[in-house]
Scaffold this motif. Structure first.
Motif, PDB file in Angstrom:
ATOM      1  N   LYS A 124      -6.119  -3.820 -15.011  1.00 38.54           N
ATOM      2  CA  LYS A 124      -5.877  -3.663 -13.582  1.00 38.54           C
ATOM      3  C   LYS A 124      -7.081  -4.093 -12.758  1.00 38.54           C
ATOM      4  O   LYS A 124      -8.226  -3.943 -13.180  1.00 38.54           O
ATOM      5  N   THR A 125      -6.770  -4.598 -11.563  1.00 35.00           N
ATOM      6  CA  THR A 125      -7.839  -4.961 -10.639  1.00 35.00           C
ATOM      7  C   THR A 125      -8.392  -3.697  -9.980  1.00 35.00           C
ATOM      8  O   THR A 125      -7.801  -2.613 -10.056  1.00 35.00           O
ATOM      9  N   GLU A 126      -9.507  -3.844  -9.316  1.00 32.43           N
ATOM     10  CA  GLU A 126     -10.101  -2.712  -8.595  1.00 32.43           C
ATOM     11  C   GLU A 126      -9.130  -2.184  -7.543  1.00 32.43           C
ATOM     12  O   GLU A 126      -9.008  -0.960  -7.347  1.00 32.43           O
ATOM     13  N   THR A 127      -8.421  -3.086  -6.882  1.00 32.82           N
ATOM     14  CA  THR A 127      -7.451  -2.668  -5.854  1.00 32.82           C
ATOM     15  C   THR A 127      -6.315  -1.876  -6.475  1.00 32.82           C
ATOM     16  O   THR A 127      -5.897  -0.830  -5.936  1.00 32.82           O
ATOM     17  N   GLN A 128      -5.781  -2.330  -7.592  1.00 35.95           N
ATOM     18  CA  GLN A 128      -4.702  -1.608  -8.262  1.00 35.95           C
ATOM     19  C   GLN A 128      -5.149  -0.228  -8.724  1.00 35.95           C
ATOM     20  O   GLN A 128      -4.394   0.741  -8.627  1.00 35.95           O
TER      21      GLN A 128
ATOM     22  N   ILE B 162      -2.197   7.367  -5.162  1.00 36.31           N
ATOM     23  CA  ILE B 162      -0.922   7.986  -5.528  1.00 36.31           C
ATOM     24  C   ILE B 162      -1.159   9.285  -6.288  1.00 36.31           C
ATOM     25  O   ILE B 162      -0.524  10.314  -6.026  1.00 36.31           O
ATOM     26  N   LYS B 163      -2.098   9.264  -7.233  1.00 34.89           N
ATOM     27  CA  LYS B 163      -2.358  10.451  -8.052  1.00 34.89           C
ATOM     28  C   LYS B 163      -2.932  11.588  -7.235  1.00 34.89           C
ATOM     29  O   LYS B 163      -2.466  12.735  -7.336  1.00 34.89           O
ATOM     30  N   GLU B 164      -3.934  11.311  -6.405  1.00 36.51           N
ATOM     31  CA  GLU B 164      -4.655  12.382  -5.730  1.00 36.51           C
ATOM     32  C   GLU B 164      -3.944  12.912  -4.493  1.00 36.51           C
ATOM     33  O   GLU B 164      -4.349  13.956  -3.969  1.00 36.51           O
TER      34      GLU B 164
ATOM     35  N   LYS C 188      -2.335  -8.426  -6.285  1.00 39.01           N
ATOM     36  CA  LYS C 188      -3.160  -7.533  -7.108  1.00 39.01           C
ATOM     37  C   LYS C 188      -4.425  -7.088  -6.383  1.00 39.01           C
ATOM     38  O   LYS C 188      -5.007  -6.060  -6.722  1.00 39.01           O
ATOM     39  N   ASP C 189      -4.824  -7.860  -5.377  1.00 35.92           N
ATOM     40  CA  ASP C 189      -6.064  -7.555  -4.665  1.00 35.92           C
ATOM     41  C   ASP C 189      -5.846  -7.114  -3.218  1.00 35.92           C
ATOM     42  O   ASP C 189      -6.808  -6.834  -2.504  1.00 35.92           O
ATOM     43  N   ASP C 190      -4.587  -7.062  -2.806  1.00 38.24           N
ATOM     44  CA  ASP C 190      -4.266  -6.686  -1.419  1.00 38.24           C
ATOM     45  C   ASP C 190      -2.890  -6.036  -1.429  1.00 38.24           C
ATOM     46  O   ASP C 190      -1.860  -6.721  -1.395  1.00 38.24           O
TER      47      ASP C 190
ATOM     48  N   THR D  19       4.992   1.905  10.105  1.00 39.02           N
ATOM     49  CA  THR D  19       3.600   2.067   9.685  1.00 39.02           C
ATOM     50  C   THR D  19       3.409   1.654   8.230  1.00 39.02           C
ATOM     51  O   THR D  19       4.110   2.150   7.342  1.00 39.02           O
ATOM     52  N   TRP D  20       2.455   0.757   8.011  1.00 37.76           N
ATOM     53  CA  TRP D  20       2.099   0.310   6.669  1.00 37.76           C
ATOM     54  C   TRP D  20       0.610   0.546   6.435  1.00 37.76           C
ATOM     55  O   TRP D  20      -0.187   0.485   7.374  1.00 37.76           O
ATOM     56  N   TYR D  21       0.260   0.807   5.183  1.00 34.68           N
ATOM     57  CA  TYR D  21      -1.124   1.060   4.808  1.00 34.68           C
ATOM     58  C   TYR D  21      -1.594  -0.045   3.865  1.00 34.68           C
ATOM     59  O   TYR D  21      -0.808  -0.593   3.095  1.00 34.68           O
ATOM     60  N   THR D  22      -2.889  -0.364   3.931  1.00 33.74           N
ATOM     61  CA  THR D  22      -3.448  -1.460   3.140  1.00 33.74           C
ATOM     62  C   THR D  22      -4.527  -0.953   2.198  1.00 33.74           C
ATOM     63  O   THR D  22      -5.383  -0.146   2.588  1.00 33.74           O
ATOM     64  N   VAL D  23      -4.460  -1.435   0.949  1.00 35.80           N
ATOM     65  CA  VAL D  23      -5.490  -1.124  -0.045  1.00 35.80           C
ATOM     66  C   VAL D  23      -6.115  -2.436  -0.506  1.00 35.80           C
ATOM     67  O   VAL D  23      -5.409  -3.346  -0.962  1.00 35.80           O
ATOM     68  N   THR D  24      -7.432  -2.535  -0.384  1.00 37.93           N
ATOM     69  CA  THR D  24      -8.195  -3.681  -0.892  1.00 37.93           C
ATOM     70  C   THR D  24      -9.438  -3.145  -1.589  1.00 37.93           C
ATOM     71  O   THR D  24      -9.628  -1.921  -1.702  1.00 37.93           O
ATOM     72  N   THR D  25     -10.302  -4.029  -2.001  1.00 37.72           N
ATOM     73  CA  THR D  25     -11.534  -3.592  -2.675  1.00 37.72           C
ATOM     74  C   THR D  25     -12.452  -2.811  -1.752  1.00 37.72           C
ATOM     75  O   THR D  25     -13.301  -2.043  -2.207  1.00 37.72           O
ATOM     76  N   THR D  26     -12.291  -2.985  -0.442  1.00 33.12           N
ATOM     77  CA  THR D  26     -13.171  -2.300   0.508  1.00 33.12           C
ATOM     78  C   THR D  26     -12.561  -1.023   1.085  1.00 33.12           C
ATOM     79  O   THR D  26     -13.170  -0.362   1.931  1.00 33.12           O
TER      80      THR D  26
END
Length: 203
Positions: free
Chosen positions: A2-6, A13-15, A54-56, A106-113
């Motif tokens: 898995k990538t850092e983003t994944q 999701i877990k926490e 995978k990264d965004d 409303t959408w949320y974004t997960v990236t490496t930052t």
């Protein structure tokens, strides 16, 4: 691998979702959480955007109220049993987190930052402040019936009519059917709804 983003997405999701919902009895399958109740069910779905990579990763939260009777009337195309793990698109009532919060979609974004702690806190706020209170108001079939009778925004008229008819609440179903001719249904829909109403003895 898995990538850092994944990995960040999985941690969010877990926490938030898993740690809050699992003790309440929700069962997880993929990105769906399902709580079967006596006559209805509650669904919380984490929907990834079609354009996620995978990264965004972009995601939103969908919430549903599942009715076996409504599913049998509207989704049982192949004469199957009621699913043990229904999906959110098969629900009688479907709402998104933006609607629950009185916001735009409303959408949320997960990236490496991404600040994972901040997004976990936001998800916990969504779940505890909006999603669970919404589901708590509709945690029995009778509460759902009562809410549908008074709400004009929770569910559209044709679905209300179908739900009431399948529960054999024919007076309530007839009241909804009488509204259909005054609403924005096309001729094909009206003809189909009339056929259903005749079959159910509503007219």
């Amino acid at each position: 691998m898995k990538t850092e983003t994944q990995e960040k997405f999985d941690r969010i999701i877990k926490e938030s979702f898993i740690e809050i919902l699992k003790p309440l009895g929700f069962k997880k399958k993929a990105n769906n959480f399902y709580l079967p109740l006596e006559k209805i069910g509650h669904i919380i779905n984490i929907q990834k955007s079609y354009y996620s990579t995978k990264d965004d990763i972009r995601f939103t939260i969908n919430v549903g109220i599942f009715s076996p009777e409504y599913w049998l009337a509207c989704f049982n195309y192949h004469n199957k049993d009621v699913p043990a793990y229904p999906t959110e698109p098969e629900c009688l009532i479907r709402k998104r987190i933006g609607w629950m919060r009185g916001l735009d979609d409303t959408w949320y974004t997960v990236t490496t930052t991404t600040d994972v702690e901040g997004l976990v806190a936001e998800m916990k706020y969504n779940i505890s402040g909006f999603i669970l209170p919404f589901l708590e108001k509709l945690n029995t079939e009778q509460k759902l019936i009562n809410e549908l009778e008074t709400s004009e925004t929770l569910l559209h008229t044709a679905a209300k009519m179908t739900f009431f008819a399948e529960l054999k609440l024919l007076d309530k179903a007839r009241a909804e059917y009488r509204k259909i001719s005054k609403e924005n249904y096309n001729p094909y829909q009206i003809a189909s709804l009339k056929e259903y109403a005749e079959k159910q003895g509503l007219i």
